[in-house]
Design a protein around this motif. Sequence first.
Motif, PDB file in Angstrom:
ATOM      1  N   THR A 103      81.200  27.427  36.162  1.00 57.42           N
ATOM      2  CA  THR A 103      82.837  27.953  35.348  1.00 57.42           C
ATOM      3  C   THR A 103      82.972  27.267  34.472  1.00 57.42           C
ATOM      4  O   THR A 103      83.165  25.848  34.206  1.00 57.42           O
ATOM      5  N   THR A 104      83.186  28.017  33.618  1.00 58.16           N
ATOM      6  CA  THR A 104      83.664  27.502  31.656  1.00 58.16           C
ATOM      7  C   THR A 104      84.963  27.936  31.299  1.00 58.16           C
ATOM      8  O   THR A 104      85.032  27.797  29.859  1.00 58.16           O
ATOM      9  N   ASN A 150      85.255  33.038  32.133  1.00 55.80           N
ATOM     10  CA  ASN A 150      83.963  32.401  30.996  1.00 55.80           C
ATOM     11  C   ASN A 150      83.494  32.360  29.775  1.00 55.80           C
ATOM     12  O   ASN A 150      83.636  31.713  29.141  1.00 55.80           O
TER      13      ASN A 150
END
Length: 308
Positions: free
Chosen positions: A192-193, A295
């Motif tokens: 998870t960005t 993301n």
Amino acid sequence: MHGIHTIDTGFARPSFDAAYLVAERGRGAFVDSGTAHSLPRFLDAIAAASLQPKDIDWVILTHVHLDHSAGAGQLMRHLPNAKLAVHPRGAPHMIDPSALIAGAAAVYGGEDIVRRDYGDIVPVPKDRVVEADDGFVVDLAGRALLCLDTPGHARHHIAIHDERANAFFTGDVFGLSYRELDSPGGLFIIPTTSPVQFDPDAAHASIERLMRYEPEAMYLTHYGRVTDVARLARDLHELIDAMVAIGKRHVSAPDREQRIAFDFIDLYADRAHRQGVTLNTAEIVKVLEVDIRLNAQGVVVWLDRNSR
């Protein structure tokens, strides 16, 4: 298992956002607080563990993104003996959440939307906030909960090692894995960005740091307890690199966020299908829709930050 109780915070959809209650010898500690709407679920979890609110000694936040921290102030009002442990970078935002609220309002379209989704976010008194530096140990009735600085998803992120369970409460630094995507080939996981502090090098390093403890399990915020952690760690490393490569490929495109999101769909669906997930691509996207968007946004922010 090991006195660890999973709480579905109720955010977004069932089995999407988890917090935990660790019970030990008649005392308790929460890991993460959900949203302000989650409060009844936390009070129910206390009763289900045969505890009372006065028996809770700690609320530990893995990080201060609102799906995991917005309920902290409301929850602490019901826990007369509890302290709040949080990364030093996150502590000021718990004492005065106005910047968190303003930032979320800018992203999501206004304070009314933030209040709708996260509830009434209230401050935690300063004298109840403890800064959990790297190596800080929460003593829960003799049970050691070790806080480690684990950037990558956010710079205000800690993971908590529970020696008794030989497991980590990972927040978002060890990715997300939804039960709808489980298959005979095992659990499916992605990083998870989400904006605004994604750092791929730090994410790799944090995952490696957790793995040096040889944990038997990880307790994810999204969602629940997972095992086979060595394989999941390898998958996360591969996917971080693949996502960064996609971002770099579209760095100059005028519609880069959309292009990145479309390529993430292909990446995740291909990985899921090769692992044995039987859902079609549209069904996979339905499960991951919010995360694909976040993301892509997070990678775009990282690209911008590294182009300066």
